[in-house]
Design a protein around this motif. Structure first.
Motif, mmCIF file in Angstrom:
data_model
loop_
_atom_site.group_PDB
_atom_site.id
_atom_site.type_symbol
_atom_site.label_atom_id
_atom_site.label_comp_id
_atom_site.label_asym_id
_atom_site.label_seq_id
_atom_site.Cartn_x
_atom_site.Cartn_y
_atom_site.Cartn_z
ATOM 1 N N GLU A 221 0.985 -1.418 0.041
ATOM 2 C CA GLU A 221 0.024 -0.202 0.095
ATOM 3 C C GLU A 221 0.757 1.351 -0.013
ATOM 4 O O GLU A 221 2.095 1.257 0.361
ATOM 5 N N ALA A 222 0.236 2.369 -0.598
ATOM 6 C CA ALA A 222 1.274 3.749 -0.463
ATOM 7 C C ALA A 222 1.582 4.026 0.526
ATOM 8 O O ALA A 222 0.643 4.352 1.710
ATOM 9 N N SER B 221 3.385 2.414 2.892
ATOM 10 C CA SER B 221 3.252 1.306 3.655
ATOM 11 C C SER B 221 4.416 0.212 3.344
ATOM 12 O O SER B 221 4.290 -0.006 2.071
ATOM 13 N N LYS C 90 -0.540 -6.028 1.524
ATOM 14 C CA LYS C 90 -2.034 -6.908 2.110
ATOM 15 C C LYS C 90 -2.681 -7.323 0.765
ATOM 16 O O LYS C 90 -2.615 -6.628 -0.302
ATOM 17 N N THR D 260 -8.538 -10.805 4.659
ATOM 18 C CA THR D 260 -7.690 -9.748 4.364
ATOM 19 C C THR D 260 -6.451 -10.457 5.104
ATOM 20 O O THR D 260 -6.452 -10.432 6.379
ATOM 21 N N ASN E 213 8.165 -1.932 -4.876
ATOM 22 C CA ASN E 213 7.098 -2.686 -3.825
ATOM 23 C C ASN E 213 6.219 -3.500 -4.216
ATOM 24 O O ASN E 213 5.152 -3.640 -3.574
#
Length: 203
Positions: A87-88, A90, A94, A105, A194
């Motif tokens: 995630e942006a 982070s 996930k 999740t 990422n």
């Protein structure tokens, strides 16, 4: 002896999650030769991929022996592909995943030894777990867990059958579990920036 083997297996799996290494892979392969030789083969393959310049020919021979002991590991090997992006802002990856037919999740992490699920999800999925407790490392915390096996785990278009799982009551809030090394080492993995990509491992 069974309890000792379960605890030893958990320790060697965690050592592999900390850093793929020849000692833990060899010990795991020896421990699982009779019960789950393909798991030992995947551990050995991970070490070969991680340290190709230092692994001697014996490692590839050991993988072949384990495949032969299992009558072939094709049904255990990961199928399909998935690209999973953090995630942006982070470092955490996930993903929506399905474990034993139950969607949730999950944090995807090679530093977690097992696919790990909450007890609630395990009950919904009918995942049996043993009575012997292990110490499971999750994001720097040590939590009690019990291990079992699930028929199938799917993340995106990537899936694997008969995957080792850990069941615990102590997960971080907001997630249903972790997609750990017991699933990820069924695949060849590539980290680019990422994004973590899973693809079938060639033999």
């Amino acid at each position: 002896e069974l309890k000792q083997n379960i605890l030893a297996e958990a320790d060697f799996r965690q050592s592999m999650a900390n850093e793929p290494n020849k000692f833990a892979a060899s010990k795991l392969a020896d421990l699982l030769t009779k019960t789950a030789p393909c798991e030992g083969a995947f551990a050995m393959q991970l070490v070969i991929e991680k340290w190709p310049e230092t692994v001697a020919e014996w490692a590839s021979e050991k993988v072949t022996e384990l495949h032969l002991a299992a009558g072939g590991c094709e049904t255990w090997a990961g199928k399909g592909r998935a690209s999973l992006a953090a995630e942006a802002g982070s470092p955490l990856v996930k993903a929506q995943a399905t474990v034993g037919g139950q969607a949730g999740t999950f944090i995807v992490s090679e530093q977690v030894a097992y696919v790990t699920v909450s007890r609630a999800l395990a009950q919904k999925a009918g995942i049996p777990s043993g009575s012997d407790e292990i110490a499971l490392y999750l994001g720097g915390e040590v939590v009690p867990a019990h291990v079992g096996q699930v028929d199938r785990v799917s993340v995106g278009n990537a899936s694997a059958a008969r995957v080792a799982v850990a069941v615990t009551d102590e997960l971080p809030p907001g997630i249903d579990g972790f997609i750990g090394l017991s699933f990820l080492w069924r695949f060849a993995t590539l980290t680019n920036g990422n994004t973590l990509t899973l693809k079938p491992r060639s033999r």
